[in-house]
Design a protein around this motif. Structure first.
Motif, PDB file in Angstrom:
ATOM      1  N   SER A   1       7.708 -24.764 -23.927  1.00 13.28           N
ATOM      2  CA  SER A   1       7.802 -25.143 -24.994  1.00 13.28           C
ATOM      3  C   SER A   1       7.653 -23.871 -26.147  1.00 13.28           C
ATOM      4  O   SER A   1       7.002 -22.793 -25.853  1.00 13.28           O
TER       5      SER A   1
ATOM      6  N   ARG B   1       7.639 -22.915 -30.673  1.00 14.67           N
ATOM      7  CA  ARG B   1       7.827 -23.445 -31.986  1.00 14.67           C
ATOM      8  C   ARG B   1       8.236 -22.106 -32.888  1.00 14.67           C
ATOM      9  O   ARG B   1       7.689 -20.982 -32.879  1.00 14.67           O
TER      10      ARG B   1
ATOM     11  N   ARG C   1      14.000 -33.697 -27.388  1.00 20.20           N
ATOM     12  CA  ARG C   1      13.132 -32.416 -27.092  1.00 20.20           C
ATOM     13  C   ARG C   1      12.928 -31.698 -28.050  1.00 20.20           C
ATOM     14  O   ARG C   1      11.777 -31.159 -27.993  1.00 20.20           O
TER      15      ARG C   1
ATOM     16  N   GLN D   1      10.175 -27.336 -33.183  1.00 23.03           N
ATOM     17  CA  GLN D   1       9.282 -27.608 -32.235  1.00 23.03           C
ATOM     18  C   GLN D   1      10.313 -27.775 -31.043  1.00 23.03           C
ATOM     19  O   GLN D   1      10.950 -28.859 -31.001  1.00 23.03           O
TER      20      GLN D   1
ATOM     21  N   ASN E   1      10.556 -28.387 -26.932  1.00 24.99           N
ATOM     22  CA  ASN E   1      10.088 -28.962 -25.559  1.00 24.99           C
ATOM     23  C   ASN E   1      10.964 -28.936 -24.598  1.00 24.99           C
ATOM     24  O   ASN E   1      12.215 -29.303 -24.846  1.00 24.99           O
ATOM     25  N   ASN E   2      10.252 -28.908 -23.530  1.00 27.62           N
ATOM     26  CA  ASN E   2      11.213 -29.280 -22.117  1.00 27.62           C
ATOM     27  C   ASN E   2      12.366 -28.164 -22.401  1.00 27.62           C
ATOM     28  O   ASN E   2      13.795 -28.732 -21.991  1.00 27.62           O
ATOM     29  N   LEU E   3      12.239 -27.185 -22.341  1.00 32.74           N
ATOM     30  CA  LEU E   3      13.417 -26.306 -22.570  1.00 32.74           C
ATOM     31  C   LEU E   3      14.252 -25.959 -21.495  1.00 32.74           C
ATOM     32  O   LEU E   3      13.450 -25.995 -20.272  1.00 32.74           O
TER      33      LEU E   3
END
Length: 121
Positions: A17, A19, A67, A82, A84-86
């Motif tokens: 993740s 940000r 995501r 944000q 996530n789960n890149l």
């Protein structure tokens, strides 16, 4: 005039993740539609997410739905992304943009310099 400065990019492993932040100055932030775009080498610039200043409506590209989440702090004149789960295919230069239109896909008026996100497999 609006000045935009992005931060928070970096190198992350797949599944991780990040940000991103975009700090704005100049025009009244609460009356700007704020968006995140990305551009990978050899590819067209892509609208990733946007938050419209009227009603707080948000837009997400299909490729990031579920995501990525965008949010805004109007008093702090900052918008966030944000992520996530890149995935490796998320690797790109991420750019913050601001516009006066209430349509998230309309042309934007102001752009930041971008922050690089690299996702390793």
């Amino acid at each position: 005039q609006v000045q935009l400065v992005e931060s928070g990019g970096g190198l992350v492993q797949a599944g991780g993740s990040l940000r991103l932040s975009c700090a704005a100055s100049g025009r009244t932030f609460s009356r700007l539609t704020m968006a995140w775009f990305r551009q990978a080498p050899g590819k067209e610039r892509e609208l990733v997410a946007a938050t419209v200043w009227t009603g707080g409506n948000t837009y997400y590209a299909d490729s990031v739905k579920g995501r990525f989440t965008t949010s805004r702090d109007n008093p702090g004149k900052t918008v966030y992304l944000q992520m996530n789960n890149l995935k490796p295919e998320d690797t790109a230069l991420y750019l913050c943009a601001a516009g006066l239109s209430t349509a998230p896909t309309a042309p934007y008026d102001y752009w930041g310099q971008g922050t690089q996100v690299t996702v390793s497999s």
